[in-house]
Design an enzyme around this catalytic site. Sequence first.
Site, mmCIF file in Angstrom:
data_model
loop_
_atom_site.group_PDB
_atom_site.id
_atom_site.type_symbol
_atom_site.label_atom_id
_atom_site.label_comp_id
_atom_site.label_asym_id
_atom_site.label_seq_id
_atom_site.Cartn_x
_atom_site.Cartn_y
_atom_site.Cartn_z
ATOM 1 N N THR A 21 0.852 -1.200 0.000
ATOM 2 C CA THR A 21 0.000 0.000 0.000
ATOM 3 C C THR A 21 0.875 1.233 0.000
ATOM 4 O OG1 THR A 21 0.064 0.136 2.407
ATOM 5 C CG2 THR A 21 -1.843 -0.981 1.409
ATOM 6 N N ASP A 22 0.345 2.329 -0.500
ATOM 7 C CA ASP A 22 0.987 3.595 -0.188
ATOM 8 C C ASP A 22 0.864 3.735 1.329
ATOM 9 O OD1 ASP A 22 2.184 6.020 -0.061
ATOM 10 O OD2 ASP A 22 1.016 6.946 -1.669
ATOM 11 N N TRP A 23 1.741 4.546 1.908
ATOM 12 C CA TRP A 23 1.817 4.602 3.385
ATOM 13 C C TRP A 23 0.503 5.154 3.968
ATOM 14 C CZ3 TRP A 23 5.299 2.004 1.486
ATOM 15 C CH2 TRP A 23 6.435 1.579 2.150
ATOM 16 N N ALA A 72 -2.512 3.827 3.086
ATOM 17 C CA ALA A 72 -3.611 3.726 2.108
ATOM 18 C C ALA A 72 -4.595 2.600 2.423
ATOM 19 C CB ALA A 72 -3.055 3.535 0.700
#
Length: 752
Positions: free
Chosen positions: A230-232, A234
Amino acid sequence: MNVEVKKQLEKLAIEEKIKLCSGADFWHTEAVEKLGLPRIMMCDGPHGLRKQEGEGDHLGIDESIKTVCYPTASALASSFDTEVLESLGEALGEECQAEQVGMLLGPGLNIKRSPLCGRNFEYFSEDPYLTGMLAAAYINTLQKKGVAACVKHFAVNNQETLRMSGSSNLDERTLHEIYLPAFEMAVKDGKTRSVMCAYNAVNGDYCAENKMLLTDILRDKWGFEGFVVTDWGAAKDAAKGVKAGLDLVMPGGYGAHEAALGKALQDGELTEEELNQAAGNVLTFIYDAADKISEDTEINRLQYSELSADISAQCAVLLKNEALLPLDKNAKAAFIGAFAEQPRYQGSGSSYVNAMRVTSAIEAAGVYDVTYAKGYEANEEKTDENLLREAVAVAAKAEIAVVFAGLPDSFESEGFDRETLAMPENQNELIREIAKVQKNIVVVLHGGSCMLLPWLDDVKAVLCMHLGGQEVGMAAVELLYGNVNPSGKLSETWPLKLSDNPSYLNFPGVDGIVDYHEGIYVGYRYYDKKEQDVLFPFGYGLSYTTYEYSDLKIDKSRITDQDQLEVSLRVKNTGTCTGKEVVQLYVRDEESSVGRPIRELKAFKKIELEPGAEKEVIFVLDKRSFAYYEPKISDWFVESGTFIIEAGSSSRDICLSIPVYVEGSTELPYQYTFLSPISALRKTARGRETYDQIMQASAKGQEGQKAQTDALGEGAQKMQEKMFEEMPLGALAGFGGMSMEQLETLIHSLNM
Ligand code: BGC
């Protein structure tokens, strides 16, 4: 997942597998003690290594190790040079090795939909092909050093406003034609080991839980074998994510996502098999990284600084030059502007690199005859009258004024979008005032994206350095004095005004909903179709020398979409100094039944030529060079017909062109109904047979009526033909003498 990893995975308890799917802390995967595996570090980049040894944060606030800052992606893309990206990937790979970093979080492959996106400096281009080619080159060399790349932000993440919650809404063709191809190339050609899913939703489904993106497209269609992180921050519902194809939630260490995964398993919402898949993908990465991280890689950051300077010079774009550049080495020059002393060389946010040093143009110009005046305060928009007066006086005394200007830090960043394309007014005023006392003005621009240049007619030359990394001052001086010949080309169109941009009416959306109404018409695809004037077109950039294109040839004049086409041409340096030219190949569909851009970039190559030298450049085109994405078959499709191959020095400077006939090998399905127009019969083989029969019957019926038809005149004849073509099949029952039963049988057989 290979058999060995599968075997190791079987040794782990469910809790241990759950732990694998969530990070240990801000930057690490969990260690797996039972298997003797260490935790693996992931770090931001991608134009330098942002390794935080202390407290973690993803906004670039806490300090990271001191290292080399290279030009950012928007600069890199202007090199139009895969070799530049390869050299950067290799250097970063070595550095990650030495710093025991297993994965670099980049490159960012989002398309520049609007010049207002605050993070455009971190992205390559408005063109998916250019983005994909450069990304694949970078990933290949980075990963050769044993470091995983992590392409981001998958997908359709094109603005900062409400980036963590908004939804990018677009049609299937636009998704596949504009926003996905760069990721596809990173997977297929770059073999990226990881993909970072974006914060936003696509058509209402969050990317971190989006099965269509993470499984159907990424793994099933493109054959991705790595892991998705995931994006941080997300992840919304980790279990839903894992079910959809997500493998690792970051950052970790809080326990909430582990708990959610455990509960979903208990409730039967997530199966152990699904968990195994995700945990196995992460485990594969850990094994791979643990194996490749070597304790004794030695690096030389001073050499990397030189590389940064070289790359910076390759990326700069000469936007205007009325015979002022290169500067005479003995000229009395006044360097004006705060950016000459403190260049803007990168942007804020998660990509922010703690540069080991920054070389300013003033420092770099030590051997030349240069005076300096600050001219403006970099983070102010209002004119400081004293600075202005002093700068005008210094400029008046010199033979040439070189004004360093552009976008301050507060104008563009991760986390917020730009409000305007304008530069700060104090800088515009400074240039206008200097123009009153000095006719020889060069403007050197710093900034991560396009800007408006209201004083363009008042200056003789403009050199855009973008955000050129820590050695940008050195690179600018080398270019200004002609030690290096500019060779960059714009990877983004510079419009005349913001409202010309195709996303203008739908940016940044309302309440987080962003409708991509402009569809596939992004960047030059739009400006060309609308025949709109622009400030500088895509692919544009001047040189200190000149080039001549000749002899454009193709190896076959007719191909099928299963064949490859070889295109060759010759390029000659007709000027007086050595230079590098970016030869660009565009393809245009001459006859298409769907809307298509006027031209699309399908190949490019940067070549170096000494004065008088000539080289042959060869390109190979294939099905994708001619195809558009057809939602009816969920695939790329070539419609038979003539295509024009154009070779040029920019998207608006096409020097040569040649037609080729391409025959498509697929027929689109067509469902006939009573309402289908007669003309639709031409769409299928069966339909064409029927069409011919109808035409023959109609010709027979009209035998002997030629004189009457002629007497109707051309307008009426055309009307008759047109009305016939557009008549629904159902009307054959009334006009065509068919019974309803016959018609039903006909439609049924057409659909078989
Ligand atoms: C950014 C990513 C970055 C991550 C970790 C996020 O806010 O969108 O690009 O890699 O933080 O710092």
